[in-house]
Design a protein around this motif. Sequence first.
Motif, mmCIF file in Angstrom:
data_model
loop_
_atom_site.group_PDB
_atom_site.id
_atom_site.type_symbol
_atom_site.label_atom_id
_atom_site.label_comp_id
_atom_site.label_asym_id
_atom_site.label_seq_id
_atom_site.Cartn_x
_atom_site.Cartn_y
_atom_site.Cartn_z
ATOM 1 N N LEU A 172 -13.872 -10.613 0.258
ATOM 2 C CA LEU A 172 -13.367 -9.597 0.016
ATOM 3 C C LEU A 172 -13.145 -8.323 1.018
ATOM 4 O O LEU A 172 -12.247 -8.266 1.147
ATOM 5 C CB LEU A 172 -14.433 -9.150 -1.010
ATOM 6 N N CYS A 173 -14.093 -8.293 2.052
ATOM 7 C CA CYS A 173 -13.743 -7.270 2.491
ATOM 8 C C CYS A 173 -13.607 -8.158 4.213
ATOM 9 O O CYS A 173 -12.461 -6.973 5.587
ATOM 10 C CB CYS A 173 -15.071 -5.726 2.915
ATOM 11 N N GLY A 174 -13.427 -9.360 4.625
ATOM 12 C CA GLY A 174 -13.483 -9.903 5.507
ATOM 13 C C GLY A 174 -14.012 -9.329 6.815
ATOM 14 O O GLY A 174 -14.044 -10.073 7.620
ATOM 15 N N LEU A 175 -15.240 -8.839 6.789
ATOM 16 C CA LEU A 175 -16.059 -8.824 7.314
ATOM 17 C C LEU A 175 -16.803 -9.746 7.710
ATOM 18 O O LEU A 175 -17.782 -10.146 6.557
ATOM 19 C CB LEU A 175 -17.300 -7.218 7.591
ATOM 20 N N PRO A 188 -21.996 -20.471 -6.655
ATOM 21 C CA PRO A 188 -22.948 -21.041 -6.600
ATOM 22 C C PRO A 188 -21.734 -22.964 -7.471
ATOM 23 O O PRO A 188 -22.360 -23.618 -7.488
ATOM 24 C CB PRO A 188 -23.662 -21.357 -8.388
ATOM 25 N N ARG A 189 -20.258 -22.533 -7.631
ATOM 26 C CA ARG A 189 -19.474 -23.437 -7.932
ATOM 27 C C ARG A 189 -19.303 -24.223 -7.214
ATOM 28 O O ARG A 189 -18.981 -24.530 -5.651
ATOM 29 C CB ARG A 189 -18.811 -23.095 -8.190
ATOM 30 N N PRO A 190 -19.620 -26.105 -7.017
ATOM 31 C CA PRO A 190 -19.176 -27.199 -6.404
ATOM 32 C C PRO A 190 -18.176 -27.252 -5.165
ATOM 33 O O PRO A 190 -16.773 -26.864 -6.325
ATOM 34 C CB PRO A 190 -19.410 -28.812 -7.466
ATOM 35 N N GLY A 191 -17.558 -26.916 -4.297
ATOM 36 C CA GLY A 191 -17.104 -27.151 -3.280
ATOM 37 C C GLY A 191 -16.288 -25.170 -3.010
ATOM 38 O O GLY A 191 -15.286 -25.465 -2.655
ATOM 39 N N CYS A 192 -16.452 -24.781 -3.781
ATOM 40 C CA CYS A 192 -15.701 -23.472 -3.583
ATOM 41 C C CYS A 192 -16.519 -22.794 -2.203
ATOM 42 O O CYS A 192 -18.237 -22.496 -2.194
ATOM 43 C CB CYS A 192 -16.367 -22.317 -4.887
ATOM 44 N N PRO A 193 -16.425 -22.072 -1.185
ATOM 45 C CA PRO A 193 -16.194 -21.184 0.057
ATOM 46 C C PRO A 193 -15.776 -20.068 0.205
ATOM 47 O O PRO A 193 -16.839 -19.494 1.135
ATOM 48 C CB PRO A 193 -15.203 -21.542 0.789
ATOM 49 N N ALA A 194 -16.310 -19.161 -1.247
ATOM 50 C CA ALA A 194 -16.414 -18.015 -1.571
ATOM 51 C C ALA A 194 -17.920 -17.864 -0.487
ATOM 52 O O ALA A 194 -18.638 -17.558 -1.438
ATOM 53 C CB ALA A 194 -16.025 -17.472 -2.799
ATOM 54 N N LEU A 199 -22.248 -5.796 -2.151
ATOM 55 C CA LEU A 199 -21.369 -4.177 -2.136
ATOM 56 C C LEU A 199 -20.369 -4.859 -2.405
ATOM 57 O O LEU A 199 -19.932 -3.747 -2.562
ATOM 58 C CB LEU A 199 -22.860 -3.708 -1.002
ATOM 59 N N CYS A 200 -19.903 -5.648 -1.967
ATOM 60 C CA CYS A 200 -18.492 -6.048 -2.110
ATOM 61 C C CYS A 200 -18.151 -6.729 -2.998
ATOM 62 O O CYS A 200 -16.615 -6.234 -3.869
ATOM 63 C CB CYS A 200 -17.585 -6.546 -0.911
ATOM 64 N N LEU A 201 -19.267 -7.207 -3.651
ATOM 65 C CA LEU A 201 -18.845 -8.429 -4.973
ATOM 66 C C LEU A 201 -19.201 -7.273 -6.658
ATOM 67 O O LEU A 201 -18.284 -7.390 -7.874
ATOM 68 C CB LEU A 201 -19.406 -10.163 -4.937
#
Length: 279
Positions: A172-175, A188-194, A199-201
């Motif tokens: 979200l913030c890139g930091l 927690p979803r398989p394959g998701c790199p997020a 404090l951003c989410l």
Amino acid sequence: MSLRAVYLLRSAAPGARGRAYVGFTLDPERRLRQHNAGRRRGGARRTSGRGPWEMELYVHGFPSDVAALRFEWAWQHPAASRRLLAVSPRRRREQPIAFALRLLPRLLRTPPWSRLPLRLRWLRPPPDPGPGPAPPPHITVEVDPRGLRPRPPRRKATPPAALATPPGDCSLCGLPCEGPDSAPLRCPRPGCPAVTHALCLAPHFLRAEPRELLPLRGACPGCQQDVLWGELIRHSHGYHDDDEEEAGLQDPELGHWTDELLLRWGAGPARGSAPSCTS
């Protein structure tokens, strides 16, 4: 971070007429043994000599002892609670256990507890149909046919390999997400790199509820799938089953996920306490 459970007992004594008891514990299996052993062995005055007792269910996932104890108090004293304003008193022929079960879903739908990622674990088959409205959809309901078991040995959760790798930058913030003050949240979803800062989410999830402090759920910024906030927190600490959680949550070095939000947004209570959890 501890397993804090508010539990409901049912008396199995002949002629008990649905006698019930609500209490708070950090170890449900040990507490049930104490109740059945009597007051001299650590049981409560109201349960001593009135058993045997069986544990019907317990609710856990509270951010502090205070939040759990206030939930317990409201469940024990619904007529005196300032939270439960629309609950009818116990009916003339209503058994205590039936009244307690009727109160529970209303408690779970009452602020502030309705904002917490609580978990309701039935240790006996739940009544069908239920005694009231269903719990909020973000509250996990479990039916455990194994019943109570001794608490596993105290240990820290073992994160999977994906959690052991450097988190990288916040989606979200890139930091960078690395830092001593907070653990990154990973989808927690398989394959998701997020991966994000808490404090951003949190404000990302609260866009439709700007007046709230604690999020319930939201769309992952990576895969866009619906994710429960409590599921994210459990995943970030490496807990993927209840036995692992009950063992690992005894680690006092782990705070609660509300701590960082409260400190960041100026809620002000000391570490481990819950905001506005008054009964």
